[in-house]
Design an enzyme around this catalytic site. Sequence first.
Site: not given
Length: 725
Positions: A35, A229, A259
């Site tokens: 981020t 993502e 992930q």
Amino acid sequence: MLEKLLSQLNSEQRAAVEETEGYVRVAAGAGSGKTRVLTCRYIYIAKALGVAPEHILSVTFTNKAAWEMRKRIRAHMPDEDGGWILTFHSACHKILKQDISLLAYPSNFMVLDEEDQKSILQRIYDENGLTLKDFTFRRCLDEIEIYKSKADYVPFVTDPKRETPAPDLPQADKARSMDRVILKYLENQRKNYFLDFADLIQFVLYLFKKDPATLEKWQNQFEYIQIDEFQDVSGEQYKLARLLAGKHKNLFIVGDPDQTIYSWRGADVRYFNEFESRFAGAKTIVLDKNYRSAPEILAVCNALISKNPNRLEKTLKPVRPAGEKPKYRHARSRAEESDAVAEKILTLQSDGVSLNDIAVLYRGNYMSRALEESFVRKHVPYTIFSGVAFYQRKEIKDALAYLRLAVFGDELSFQRIVNVPPRGIGKTRLALIRGYADANGCGMPDALRALSAHPAMKGTKAREFLLFLADAKEYFKDNDLADTLDFILQKSGYEGYLRLSGGQDRLDNLNELKASVREFVDSAGEEVSAEDYLNSISLVSNADAEEKHDCVKLMTVHTAKGLEFPYVFVCSLNEGMFPSRKIRSKEEMEEERRVAYVALTRAETGLYLSDAEGFDAQAGGALLTSRFLFDIGKDLLEVSGSFSEGHLARSKSMIQKSELDMGCMPEKADMFIFRAGDKVRHPLFGAGEVESVAGGAYFVRFESGKTRSISVSSNILIPYYPPKN
């Protein structure tokens, strides 16, 4: 200011920020500061390159992530509104607001949430003689989403002449078929000009295909595109990203393939893993320094995920100083496991840890029951962290339907609240209104106006309802959204209806809604519209739940993705629970292991793992220890609790059989449960000793003197402990 910002980055992070041109993939491990990289890169492009923020598209996975990124950017660029820091769906919504008229749709189209979709399905069921015994709403919604992901349906929905047939629905003429339900759903869309969540991207893709000039306009708009993502993008999202980046060819993606846990939602990790082969000249930067978790926690995470053979190789490297080993507690029952979790939480609290810093994670929602019972018994404050449930409560849906009817005049809202509170307009009269609307090609509110003097409406409050609607529209012209909502709830009689019913909790919820609308209006300024507010609610994702303080947070692992906590408990680590008993292939098991990896990487300082023995119907029978605990290994864990005799061996044996059944036989010999020299017992042949292991079989010499071959997958041998002299 810019150099100070860059100086706070490590070398890999800075390289990613300054790599502004071309196709760039950043493999960012958990807790590696992705981020920060996305935020700094946005600022760097705007400040160092002089690019106007409206030419930077920054796509996040959730609305919460977008909000966090905008907040960080405003700290350095106070005048930046972050208008194009959005989720894929919100970005598409914004594009369609400008250009959907090219598809013969009005710019004030509605975006439906799942409850709205179910209301439409209920009407379709009523009209076609269907019940939930034929198809559940959940199945219908899933089938509609699957259909929309495969069929070229948008021309049918947007054709103003109604001449385009609906594609790929061969059974649509059969009244009790799924194809018929899908067709009627699409016809409802066509008639009422609404979109659901799945439509937002599909409509944009069709718009770009139908009108290349519009695609070129948006390609010119977005000189730089960065997507967070990226391991979770679907085929449609990937196609959209590729199209928008087609002119300037500046596409920056960030993700962690370890992930990827949303394949059931259409996510395909191949778009991330194959990025370099899909885009000529693409570069890869790896962020593997973890700033979140203690080294001992990272060791557990790395050990677990290393058992997945098909992955982009990387190992998280700790930055934090040494801490404590993660704890693993084995219990003799689920109740004992839950009590142990509650007691440990109380111990942490007595040591000065805030309950707000503690999260308890589990694989499925049903697993919270035993935990909740223990927490209530032992007075551990907790909250179920489960998304935007506030907006799913009946009184909130009713209030918003009133507001939406006043703004959009839509049939869905009309049907929901025309008889709430009761106005004598039940199913029979509603059918009359609907029939008139269908016969005359008008909406149901207009049909009610035409029928208000009809003898069938005698004794109803139809005229009062129509007068209320007119007053609400008039009131809204001179008052803001918050005041209008308050007026609507009082004038319609709905608030008084709730007060008479004695539902104080519902009234409290209604007051909370009013406060939230006022907050929205005050923060958005004069340019806010009712459409903006209503569509913002529909676009909120389930991951954007409101946080509560001073209590332990209970949630599923999927809900926890993107969050982090100082102390994390991962419970119910049993075969059939975590991993789920629904897993049927090695690919699914790899994803399930990634889900477990996500759970473990949420922890910063303390990690507590637990499982139980006993019986659980949801898990499929006897509780056995999860393979993920064996993947980690006892050397990396501080183990406590007593195991019943043979429990670990039975667990390993069952796991071995499962691995064989899924076609992922362990490659290493030390993965066999028993080794040469181990004492074992067979239910028929009695006690014996393993002489060798080969070809998926144990060769056991039994006390009878005979050596027999026993298949590993038979799951029949258990350890034997000879009596001590």
